[in-house]
Design an enzyme around this catalytic site. Structure first.
Site, PDB file in Angstrom:
ATOM      1  N   ASP A  53       0.812  -1.219   0.000  1.00  0.00           N
ATOM      2  CA  ASP A  53       0.000   0.000   0.000  1.00  0.00           C
ATOM      3  C   ASP A  53       0.840   1.261   0.000  1.00  0.00           C
ATOM      4  O   ASP A  53       2.039   1.221  -0.231  1.00  0.00           O
ATOM      5  CB  ASP A  53      -1.096  -0.031   1.068  1.00  0.00           C
ATOM      6  CG  ASP A  53      -0.570  -0.442   2.414  1.00  0.00           C
ATOM      7  OD1 ASP A  53       0.539  -0.029   2.735  1.00  0.00           O
ATOM      8  OD2 ASP A  53      -1.282  -1.187   3.133  1.00  0.00           O
ATOM      9  N   LYS A  81      -4.646   3.593  -1.198  1.00  0.00           N
ATOM     10  CA  LYS A  81      -5.531   4.649  -1.666  1.00  0.00           C
ATOM     11  C   LYS A  81      -5.057   5.138  -3.023  1.00  0.00           C
ATOM     12  O   LYS A  81      -3.873   5.326  -3.245  1.00  0.00           O
ATOM     13  CB  LYS A  81      -5.420   5.815  -0.702  1.00  0.00           C
ATOM     14  CG  LYS A  81      -6.745   6.322  -0.213  1.00  0.00           C
ATOM     15  CD  LYS A  81      -6.522   7.558   0.615  1.00  0.00           C
ATOM     16  CE  LYS A  81      -7.604   7.702   1.644  1.00  0.00           C
ATOM     17  NZ  LYS A  81      -7.261   8.583   2.721  1.00  0.00           N
ATOM     18  N   MET A  93      -1.683   8.967  12.847  1.00  0.00           N
ATOM     19  CA  MET A  93      -2.898   9.255  12.069  1.00  0.00           C
ATOM     20  C   MET A  93      -3.675  10.436  12.651  1.00  0.00           C
ATOM     21  O   MET A  93      -4.891  10.479  12.524  1.00  0.00           O
ATOM     22  CB  MET A  93      -3.828   8.027  12.030  1.00  0.00           C
ATOM     23  CG  MET A  93      -3.169   6.813  11.448  1.00  0.00           C
ATOM     24  SD  MET A  93      -4.254   5.405  11.402  1.00  0.00           S
ATOM     25  CE  MET A  93      -4.308   4.958  13.105  1.00  0.00           C
TER      26      MET A  93
HETATM   27  N1  SAH Z   1       2.051   0.480  10.736  1.00  0.00           N
HETATM   28  C1  SAH Z   1       2.505   1.836  10.663  1.00  0.00           C
HETATM   29  C2  SAH Z   1       1.413   2.816  11.006  1.00  0.00           C
HETATM   30  C3  SAH Z   1       0.258   2.787  10.051  1.00  0.00           C
HETATM   31  S1  SAH Z   1      -0.936   3.990  10.393  1.00  0.00           S
HETATM   32  C4  SAH Z   1       3.735   2.012  11.562  1.00  0.00           C
HETATM   33  O1  SAH Z   1       4.050   1.139  12.346  1.00  0.00           O
HETATM   34  O2  SAH Z   1       4.422   3.028  11.409  1.00  0.00           O
HETATM   35  C5  SAH Z   1      -0.395   5.307   9.380  1.00  0.00           C
HETATM   36  C6  SAH Z   1       0.189   6.399  10.225  1.00  0.00           C
HETATM   37  O3  SAH Z   1       1.532   6.105  10.534  1.00  0.00           O
HETATM   38  C7  SAH Z   1       0.254   7.754   9.547  1.00  0.00           C
HETATM   39  O4  SAH Z   1      -0.966   8.434   9.605  1.00  0.00           O
HETATM   40  C8  SAH Z   1       1.309   8.433  10.372  1.00  0.00           C
HETATM   41  O5  SAH Z   1       0.774   8.879  11.586  1.00  0.00           O
HETATM   42  C9  SAH Z   1       2.251   7.300  10.686  1.00  0.00           C
HETATM   43  N2  SAH Z   1       3.405   7.255   9.775  1.00  0.00           N
HETATM   44  C10 SAH Z   1       3.732   6.290   8.918  1.00  0.00           C
HETATM   45  N3  SAH Z   1       4.899   6.569   8.304  1.00  0.00           N
HETATM   46  C11 SAH Z   1       5.323   7.730   8.795  1.00  0.00           C
HETATM   47  C12 SAH Z   1       6.467   8.541   8.574  1.00  0.00           C
HETATM   48  N4  SAH Z   1       7.411   8.204   7.708  1.00  0.00           N
HETATM   49  N5  SAH Z   1       6.588   9.692   9.275  1.00  0.00           N
HETATM   50  C13 SAH Z   1       5.656  10.053  10.152  1.00  0.00           C
HETATM   51  N6  SAH Z   1       4.547   9.329  10.398  1.00  0.00           N
HETATM   52  C14 SAH Z   1       4.387   8.182   9.740  1.00  0.00           C
END
Ligand code: SAH
Length: 508
Positions: free
Chosen positions: A36, A58, A173
């Site tokens: 994704d 998306k 998020m």
């Molecule tokens: N499984 C992922 C989270 C998925 S939910 C994890 O462990 O990181 C998606 C959210 O992750 C986004 O809305 C944001 O809040 C965060 N996120 C993912 N990648 C990011 C990044 N490179 N920098 C900042 N926030 C990030």
């Protein structure tokens, strides 16, 4: 019925080098890759060429693929006895719905493994110099979804408990709800002066951080135009960010650089761009393949002792020549009486990989200059073998002919133009000013780049800097409409990068 296997893989937060070794192994092994939006495209490069790529994120203007549909794909592919790599951003079990997917696999009796990844909840703060725990400031951290703050007080989240707790709070998020989140915490008694930071694109070349307090961070986010994906960190550890800040760094930080050479050859350039803090966008408009037939190649190899000179004008030629020798079981010592000539440092380096020092090295790619020197050292009657691409120019052979030198031209490999699968993304990037540089390493990369994006889109490259290896590539770039194209001093990747750094420093 026999079944395949699903790996639920965490790809880390963005920096492709934060992928675990196990994740890379599983991706390489997979028949199907299900991925994704938050997965960096460089991670997908680990996939086998023939792997089926299924995007389930998306799409612009559309909603995400429903979870039930993703579950269905995972089960269906594994029923077809496929090995499936389901790749998610960060860690699969941290707000990744990985738990739900695993439940579905259990329900359908599908074998699976979980490959944890580095979660953005810890990595994004770390890349902003913020340790989520620290003996002096925080002895716990709490990762919370910011998604559910919408209804004011939060439906399932106990803000009262979060406000009371001394540990670091990390919201994922939550950027759209940041004001609500902070208000909820303050309403339940959290000190409005508690330090807060938001990190956008943590560990990415375009990482951005804003800091403030619980009271004003929402305003700072608005003012600085912070977007998802971002994490919000709340707690005293945020104070350390200033002292421990270390990323992004390097002279190319924040710069996006297009790499147009073949995928197989782009590794060095990509890694060096990243090492200098930039982002490399791989857009391979050519690919190097074996010749259609080896019959002439093999005749030449059988008679290799008849030649006195072996001339390579590219690293690809060297690679093609030596791999054919190896594939046909030839002994390298058959070359012992032959002088080897290389054009360019990269070509010389490729010859050296086979333990052979070139007898004659010339920097220039233009046949004329090579020839002038060459004529001085090739004695009458000595035979020359030119091992080159199928699309190499005629200058060199014609000059040799004129000079009366006996030579054979061997089309050792094919350069094939291709329209990469990410062409649409690249055109979007051009339209939105998201690229800073285009690199061309040969005339064929220029021509096939124009073919891929379409002549009509060249105007969109007007604000970009175009840098080339070799005068020939540069001349082609200018004639194709890239008026400001600049050549690197030397025929090497390092020289190309020196040129970009020089441009960044305003030296050009
Ligand atoms: N499984 C992922 C989270 C998925 S939910 C994890 O462990 O990181 C998606 C959210 O992750 C986004 O809305 C944001 O809040 C965060 N996120 C993912 N990648 C990011 C990044 N490179 N920098 C900042 N926030 C990030």
């Amino acid at each position: 019925m026999g079944k395949g296997k699903v790996y639920l893989i965490g790809a880390g937060p963005g920096d492709p080098d934060l992928l675990t070794i196990k994740a890379a192994k599983c991706i390489k092994r997979a028949d199907v890759i299900v991925y994704d939006r938050l997965v960096n495209s460089r991670i997908l490069d680990y996939a086998a060429d023939e792997a089926e790529m299924v995007y389930v994120g998306k799409k612009p203007g559309f909603h995400c693929m429903p979870q039930a549909e993703i579950n269905r794909i995972l089960v269906k592919k594994s029923m077809e006895e496929k090995t499936v790599a389901r790749i998610k951003g960060g860690d699969p079990f941290v707000f990744g719905r990985g738990g739900e997917e695993a439940e579905e696999l259990v329900k359908n009796n599908v074998e699976f493994e979980i490959v944890p990844g580095i979660t953005s909840a810890v990595a994004a703060p770390a890349y902003a110099g913020i340790p989520v725990t620290h003996r002096d400031y925080s002895s716990s951290f709490h990762v919370v979804t910011g998604h559910e703050a919408r209804d004011g007080s939060g439906v399932s989240i106990d803000y009262e408990a979060l406000a009371r707790i001394q540990g670091t709070l990390v919201f994922l998020m939550g950027i759209g709800n940041i004001r609500l989140i902070c208000n909820n915490l303050m309403k339940h008694g959290k000190n409005p002066h508690t330090p807060a930071a938001v990190v956008e694109n943590g560990s990415g070349f375009n990482q951005k951080t804003v800091t403030g307090t619980l009271e004003d961070i929402h305003k700072k986010v608005l003012d600085s135009g912070i977007n998802p994906p971002s994490v919000t960190v709340i707690g005293n550890v945020v104070k350390l960010g200033k002292k421990l800040s270390w990323f992004p760094r390097g002279p190319l930080k924040g710069r996006r650089i297009l790499v147009t050479r073949s995928r197989g050859q782009s590794k060095e350039l990509v890694e060096k761009i990243e090492g200098l803090g930039g982002e490399a966008v791989v857009f391979p408009v050519i690919k190097i393949t074996r010749p259609d037939s080896f019959s002439k190649f093999d005749i030449v190899l059988n008679e290799i002792r008849l030649y006195k000179w072996l001339v390579f004008t590219s690293a690809n030629g060297v690679e093609a020549f030596f791999s054919r020798m190896k594939d046909t079981g030839m002994d390298l010592r058959l070359l012992s009486k032959i002088n080897i000539c290389a054009v360019g440092a990269a070509t010389k380096g490729e010859v050296l990989k086979h333990g052979i020092l070139c007898d004659f090295v010339r920097q220039s790619h233009t046949g004329k200059e090579l020839l002038a020197d060459f004529l001085k050292i090739v004695a009458p009657g000595e035979k020359v073998l030119l091992a080159r691409s199928d699309i190499a120019g005629n200058n060199l052979p014609e000059s040799l002919k004129k000079a009366g030198i006996e030579f054979t031209e061997l089309k050792a490999y094919k350069t094939v133009g291709q329209k990469p699968s990410n062409t649409g993304d690249i055109i979007n990037m051009l339209n939105n000013g998201k690229l800073d540089y285009i690199t061309f390493t040969s005339s064929s990369t220029v021509k096939n780049f124009v073919k891929s994006i379409g002549k009509g889109n060249i105007g969109r490259t007007r604000d970009l800097k175009v840098v080339c290896i070799g005068r020939a590539a540069c001349e082609t770039a200018v004639s194709e409409g890239f008026a400001g194209a600049v050549p690197a001093d030397e025929h090497t990747i390092d020289s190309l990068l020196d040129l970009i750094v020089k441009i960044e420093k305003g030296g050009i």
